[in-house]
Structure formats: C-alpha cells, structure tokens
Scaffold this active site. Structure first.
Site, PDB file in Angstrom:
ATOM      1  N   THR A   5       0.855  -1.178   0.000  1.00 41.90           N
ATOM      2  CA  THR A   5       0.000   0.000   0.000  1.00 41.90           C
ATOM      3  C   THR A   5       0.898   1.236   0.000  1.00 41.90           C
ATOM      4  OG1 THR A   5      -1.701  -1.169   1.189  1.00 41.90           O
ATOM      5  CG2 THR A   5      -1.601   1.195   1.579  1.00 41.90           C
ATOM      6  N   GLY A  63      -0.721  -2.558   6.349  1.00 43.86           N
ATOM      7  CA  GLY A  63      -0.658  -3.834   7.064  1.00 43.86           C
ATOM      8  C   GLY A  63      -1.973  -4.573   6.955  1.00 43.86           C
ATOM      9  N   GLY A 123      -5.308  -5.115   7.252  1.00 49.08           N
ATOM     10  CA  GLY A 123      -6.353  -4.114   7.459  1.00 49.08           C
ATOM     11  C   GLY A 123      -7.391  -4.431   8.517  1.00 49.08           C
TER      12      GLY A 123
HETATM   13  N1  ASP Z   1      -3.911  -2.209   4.799  1.00 50.52           N
HETATM   14  C1  ASP Z   1      -4.230  -2.689   3.474  1.00 50.52           C
HETATM   15  C2  ASP Z   1      -5.537  -3.428   3.535  1.00 50.52           C
HETATM   16  O1  ASP Z   1      -5.753  -4.158   4.469  1.00 50.52           O
HETATM   17  C3  ASP Z   1      -3.193  -3.586   2.911  1.00 50.52           C
HETATM   18  C4  ASP Z   1      -1.754  -3.160   3.060  1.00 50.52           C
HETATM   19  O2  ASP Z   1      -1.477  -2.153   3.669  1.00 50.52           O
HETATM   20  O3  ASP Z   1      -0.877  -3.850   2.558  1.00 50.52           O
HETATM   21  O4  ASP Z   1      -6.305  -3.331   2.615  1.00 50.52           O
END
Ligand code: ASP
Length: 323
Positions: free
Chosen positions: A190, A242, A244
C-alpha cells in the site's frame, strides 16, 4: 506608557520569531507498504528501483510544499507518483482479489478542517487518491463506494480507465501463486503520505489495492478514516499499512492521535506502542508513518521491512527499505 507599549510590541515580535524559528518549515513522510521485505526477496537492482520511486514521490510532494502549497496537495502529489508505479500495491500494479480483479481503496484527511474523503472498491478510477480528494471538495459525504464512487469521479472529470489499466504481469503471477496456495506474501505494499506545510497544517493520504486474494467487496483499513488514515492539526497525521482487519478493529490511525492528546505521548511513543506492542501482541503485521505538528516523524513497523522515506525543508531526501 510609550515605553510599556514598546516593551509589549518587542515581546510580541520576539515570541513570533521564536515560534517561527521552532517551526520546521515543511515535512513530508511517505510509505510504500510494510511486509516481508528482506534482502532475500528484494534484489539489489529492485531495491534501487524502489528507492528511486520513493525519492520521486518525495520530490513531487516537496515541490508543492516548498512553493508554499498545502499539505493536502502535497500528499496527493506524493501518493499519485506511487499509484502510477507498478512496484506498489496501489493504482497500476495493485494486487488482485479472489476473483482476479483489482478493487482499489483510498482516503485522505485534512488536519486543519478535519474534512475527509474516501473511495472504496473502485475498479475504473485511475487515481483513487484524487477521487478521495474530490469527495472532500465536491461532495457532502466522507466515503463513496463502488459504482457510486466511479460515477462521481466521472462527473468530476477525473480520468476513468478500463480495469485492464491496473493489470501487471507481476501482480497477476502473484495472484496465480496465491490461488494455487503458494506462499508469496509481502512484496507489494500500500502507499501513503503525511505532510506538514509551511502554514503548520497537517494532512494524510493512503491508497491501496487491498490484501491480495481478498474477497470481492472486502474493504480494508486504507479508506477508513481513523483506521488507515487520520489527520488533526492538534496532534498528528497518520497513514497505515498492514493487515487491514486489525487496523480497523484497533482504530489505529485515530489511536495514535488519541494517545498523544489524552496521554500526552510523543508521536514516536504512541505509534511505537501501537505497532510494536498492541498490534504485535495480536499477531497483526504492519506499520505506519506519522508526523506531528512540530515536524517530528515516526515510521514504526513490526514486519521485516517497510518502504519509507521523508524530506524536511533544507535537508536531503532519505529513503529506506529494510530494517
Ligand atoms: N492495509 C491494506 C488493507 O488491508 C493492505 C496493506 O497495507 O498492505 O487493505
């Protein structure tokens, strides 16, 4: 009497100068996702590519800030560079959901006005972060999802693309591997940015394709204000990355601000505790970037690595990949 007035005027000028001297000018911090980012997985050549893109994103945001632009415009500029780059899990190159489609989420928040905008589950908006920004400027809402968000973006004159625009061979191969139940976690991240402009205003933005192989319709923390993104001039600006579901349950981005305001913690202490104790104890992988109103930065993560970097007025751009 004249002397007294003179004394007060001098005192006011002096105190204004002192507080100006303490102001950091501007600061911009970005991330390109946290995960299993190790030298075994990221070749030296690939690391250079990541570093170049992080530098480019920081330079784009810094251009806005150094010209006296606002934090909100700076975070959009920085995030858009990463949205357009296939290396990251946002915009072009985003991960595929379980149905083999790209569903994108993004959000943005203005720490001065506390206004926020988000789009979720969109499949045709080239720049989800820009659409999130339009939700602030041109709608009465905070979050628009799916078809409604796409129609809104179209009416706003934003660039609409065929869903195939987001496709990259690398993301597709990762999808096929995960589909075949082969562990490939963690090479794409992300993206997010937090900024402090020269007027002392904070802003935060986050943009993502979400978790690889997510269920169709699943929405993560990234477009949720208070979970993946938060900004408040009184405390800090935060952008998370992370797993989510954990970030939503723990209202992570808001929690950093709340700990600072209610407990008097520094940005570093508050975000370090949340990532390295609270979330870690729950088995939740991830990280965040946070910036307080005085320009102090925190970039904690409990994974092997996190693509990240920052720039401060008058200083050289700094970027990091591994721990
Ligand atoms: N936080 C994002 C989600 O859960 C994914 C990520 O940050 O890699 O959609």
């Amino acid at each position: 009497m004249k002397r007294l007035i003179c004394f007060f005027v001098t005192a006011i000028i002096l105190s204004a100068n002192i507080s100006n001297a303490q102001k950091p000018g501007y600061v911009l911090v970005i991330h390109g996702g946290a995960g299993n980012i190790t030298p075994e997985r990221i070749t030296p050549e690939k690391k250079v590519l990541f570093e170049q893109k992080l530098e480019e994103a920081l330079a784009a945001g810094e251009k806005v800030l150094s010209a006296g632009g606002c934090a909100l415009d700076a975070v959009v500029a920085a995030v858009q560079v990463m949205e357009e780059c296939p290396l990251f899990n946002s915009g072009k190159g985003a991960v595929f959901n379980a149905e083999g489609k790209n569903e994108l989420d993004a959000s943005i928040m203005d720490g001065k006005t506390m206004k926020a905008g988000a789009v979720a589950g969109v499949m045709t908006i080239k720049s989800p972060v820009e659409a999130a920004r339009r939700v602030i400027d041109s709608s009465a809402h905070v979050m628009l999802a799916g078809r409604g968000a796409e129609e809104f973006a179209r009416v706003q004159g934003l660039e609409i693309v065929d869903p195939s625009y987001f496709y990259t061979e690398e993301s597709w191969q990762e999808y096929l591997k995960v589909k075949a139940r082969i562990e490939t976690e963690g090479r794409k991240g992300t993206v997010g940015a937090v900024a402090l402009d020269m007027k002392g205003n904070l802003a935060a933005a986050t943009s993502t394709g979400g978790m690889i192989y997510k269920k169709y319709g699943r929405i993560g923390d990234s477009p949720i204000i208070g979970a993946g993104t938060y900004a408040n001039n009184e405390s800090c600006a935060v952008s998370c990355t992370g797993h989510g579901e954990f970030f939503i349950r723990n209202s992570v981005a808001f929690d950093v601000s709340a700990r600072m305001l209610y407990l008097g913690e520094t940005v570093e202490k508050a975000s370090g505790y949340i990532i390295n104790e609270k979330l870690k104890n729950q088995g939740a992988a991830g990280g965040l970037i946070a910036l307080d109103k005085d320009g102090n930065i925190a970039m904690p993560f409990n994974t092997n690595g996190m693509f990240r970097g920052y720039v401060k007025k008058g200083e050289k751009i700094q970027v990091y990949v591994f721990r």
